[in-house]
Write a protein that holds these residues in place. Structure first.
Motif, PDB file in Angstrom:
ATOM      1  N   TYR A   8       0.699  -1.190   0.044  1.00  9.54           N
ATOM      2  CA  TYR A   8       0.099   0.120   0.060  1.00  9.54           C
ATOM      3  C   TYR A   8       0.855   1.136   0.018  1.00  9.54           C
ATOM      4  N   ARG A  10       0.409   5.813  -0.361  1.00 10.10           N
ATOM      5  CA  ARG A  10      -0.386   6.986  -0.789  1.00 10.10           C
ATOM      6  C   ARG A  10       0.489   8.183  -1.421  1.00 10.10           C
ATOM      7  N   ASP A  52      -3.331   4.457  -3.439  1.00 12.53           N
ATOM      8  CA  ASP A  52      -4.396   5.439  -3.076  1.00 12.53           C
ATOM      9  C   ASP A  52      -4.106   6.784  -3.417  1.00 12.53           C
ATOM     10  N   ARG A  55      -6.427  11.322  -1.858  1.00 11.33           N
ATOM     11  CA  ARG A  55      -6.379  12.563  -1.165  1.00 11.33           C
ATOM     12  C   ARG A  55      -5.799  13.688  -2.329  1.00 11.33           C
TER      13      ARG A  55
END
Length: 284
Positions: A8, A10, A52, A55
């Motif tokens: 994962y 971001r 991800d 944002r």
């Protein structure tokens, strides 16, 4: 079930996200997660890494761009549904978005995620196809526009290339004289469409001058009902419209499953197209 193991990350920018995807062919983009997470839990998808993008400001918001409305890929269904510019200039988008799943999903699920997932039973892809939307993709090599007619390739398969991220979609403003309707048949209020019809109709002097009709769940991809669009040109709203709408299922290949067999879906496509066209024409 428990998903298979994955990494994962971001990223802090769209450029960084594109680099992450380019470096790992098995990585997948995580947006709202309403489509991807169930696939992971059922082990129908095995990404090595989730990137991800939730944002990233470059993917956010709904924007008035003059001749079109730009819907960022990370705009949620609820945000799109509540957008003043969408309701004013692209009402068909709002009509269909209001039927997506339930409020919880609409608050989390994203407009771009629905498109990139490329599920033919989804409501958003057919609407973007009917409105001749243009999807914008970004990679480490730059940006490109993909017409909706070229974006949906097969079941759960889009024309996004390895390393590309869907940035958003351009929805043309059709202007005055157009009416819109989205007609959907489903088992329950939260269920996928068994068949759905997105219709945009332009009338003048009481007759239909032009129409754009796209069907949900009638093939491995959303499809345009070109035969009906052609037949409707110049018609009033009399009995001939029903005959034209009877051509809606032409050249389709609807699936058969526990909810409906192909012949039933063809019947629904004809009936729902007639309803959608009449309601769209009546709203002009």
């Amino acid at each position: 079930m428990i998903p298979a193991q994955f990494g994962y990350t971001r990223p802090g920018s769209l450029a960084e996200a594109c680099q992450e995807l380019a470096a790992d062919e098995e990585a997948k983009v995580l947006a709202g997660g309403q489509s991807l997470l169930p696939l992971l839990r059922m082990r129908l998808a095995y990404p090595t890494k989730l990137v991800d993008v939730g944002r990233l400001p470059e993917l956010a918001g709904v924007h008035d761009r003059g001749d079109h409305v730009f819907i960022g890929a990370m705009a949620t269904h609820d945000e799109v549904l509540r957008s003043g510019v969408v309701n004013a200039d692209c009402p068909l988008v709002a009509l269909a978005t209001a039927t997506v799943a339930d409020p919880a999903v609409r608050h989390r699920g994203t407009f771009g995620g629905s498109l990139a997932h490329a599920d033919p039973a989804g409501d958003v892809p057919a609407v973007v196809l009917a409105l001749d939307g243009v999807l914008v993709a970004r990679s480490a090599d730059g940006e490109r526009d993909i017409p909706a007619a070229e974006f949906f390739v097969d079941y759960l398969e889009s024309s996004l290339r390895q390393g590309e991220i869907l940035v958003g979609v351009k929805i043309p403003k059709l202007g005055a004289g157009w009416g819109f309707h989205y007609e959907k048949f489903q088992r329950t209020a939260q269920a996928w469409a068994i068949v759905g019809v997105a219709a945009a109709v332009r009338r003048s002097n009481g007759a239909i001058q032009e129409s754009r009709i796209a069907l949900t769940n009638m093939a491995p991809t959303p499809v345009r009902a070109h035969a009906t669009e052609t037949a409707l040109a110049g018609m009033d709203l009399g009995g001939e419209v029903r005959q034209a709408c009877a051509e809606a299922a032409a050249d389709t290949s609807p699936p058969g499953d526990l909810h409906a067999q192909p012949d039933y879906r063809r019947h629904l496509a004809r009936v729902l197209t007639h309803r959608a066209v009449r309601k769209a024409a009546g709203s002009v």
